[in-house]
Motif scaffolding. Structure first.
Motif, PDB file in Angstrom:
ATOM      1  N   ASN A   1      24.513  45.988  77.316  1.00  0.00           N
ATOM      2  CA  ASN A   1      25.646  45.320  77.952  1.00  0.00           C
ATOM      3  C   ASN A   1      25.384  44.948  79.405  1.00  0.00           C
TER       4      ASN A   1
ATOM      5  N   ASP B   1      25.467  41.236  81.071  1.00  0.00           N
ATOM      6  CA  ASP B   1      26.387  40.917  82.171  1.00  0.00           C
ATOM      7  C   ASP B   1      25.640  40.394  83.393  1.00  0.00           C
TER       8      ASP B   1
ATOM      9  N   ARG C   1      28.831  40.327  72.470  1.00  0.00           N
ATOM     10  CA  ARG C   1      29.288  41.176  73.586  1.00  0.00           C
ATOM     11  C   ARG C   1      30.801  41.274  73.593  1.00  0.00           C
TER      12      ARG C   1
END
Length: 234
Positions: A108, A112, A169
């Protein structure tokens, strides 16, 4: 249990920028990038917050260094054109973008930093990314594409792959599973026979972001690109 007030902190100078960055990734993975702050990071590392500011002037500076590390990691996961014959360009692109997508799965913070917060890119990170693109464009031109065709092919597959990564995601963030037999109540059964049939057949899942869907879309793009290449060569 030792309280925060009495916890023994590290000696000043006993922590390195690499230690701070490693801790920042751990905190970001645990709490999310939005909740990463210098005081929280300092608490995790058991140091004074001024020890962080000695190496990183602000959170933005820290994020830039994290992004540089993330982009370097990602570029190292991706196949290079070295050793690939020009005539094998379809296999290379499928391998490249499959690896790109796989690198982001269950990563993640990487997603990001690399895809969601592009304003955190440093000049070295940007140059590294574009050097990779340049090598792929050069490879595709050797395969017979014009530079403009090569750019359109790369950018189309890049955006397609990014859409899959971000969809996966967001699905994870929102905890929304694919639609299957257990979610038939979400479908208007009487008026959606094709969707119901797809779900009912072998207990199939309606997943727009699974491996089969991804490979199907990439192959469609590659088949169209092959036709364009044939027309250009002819």
């Amino acid at each position: 249990m030792t309280s925060n007030a009495t916890r023994k902190r590290r000696e000043r100078g006993s922590i390195s920028p690499e230690d701070i960055l490693a801790g920042a990734f751990i905190v970001a993975e645990r709490d999310g990038l939005d909740n990463l702050s210098m005081p929280v990071l300092a608490s995790h590392l058991e140091i004074g917050v001024t020890s962080i500011y000695w190496y990183f002037r602000s959170k933005d500076d820290l994020l830039r260094k994290m992004t540089t590390q993330a982009t370097t990691f990602l570029q190292n996961q991706l196949p290079t054109t070295e050793g690939w014959k020009p005539e094998d360009w379809q296999e290379f692109l499928l391998s490249y973008f499959s690896a790109d997508r796989a690198s982001h799965q269950n990563a993640n913070v990487l997603t990001d930093l690399v895809l969601m917060r592009t304003s955190s890119y440093s000049i070295p990170s940007t140059h590294r990314v574009y050097r990779g693109i340049e090598s792929i464009l050069a490879y595709l031109t050797k395969a017979g594409f014009t530079a403009r065709q090569a750019w359109f092919l790369y950018s189309s597959l890049s955006l397609y792959t990014r859409g899959f990564i971000i969809t996966e995601r967001m699905r994870q963030v929102n905890q929304t599973p694919p639609v299957g037999l257990s979610q038939l109540s979400l479908i208007d059964v009487e008026n959606m026979p094709i969707l119901v049939g797809l779900i009912s057949e072998h207990d199939a899942m309606l997943d727009m972001a699974d491996d089969e869907s991804f490979a199907f879309g990439v192959r469609l793009a590659l088949e169209q690109a092959a036709r364009i290449l044939e027309e250009t060569s002819g």
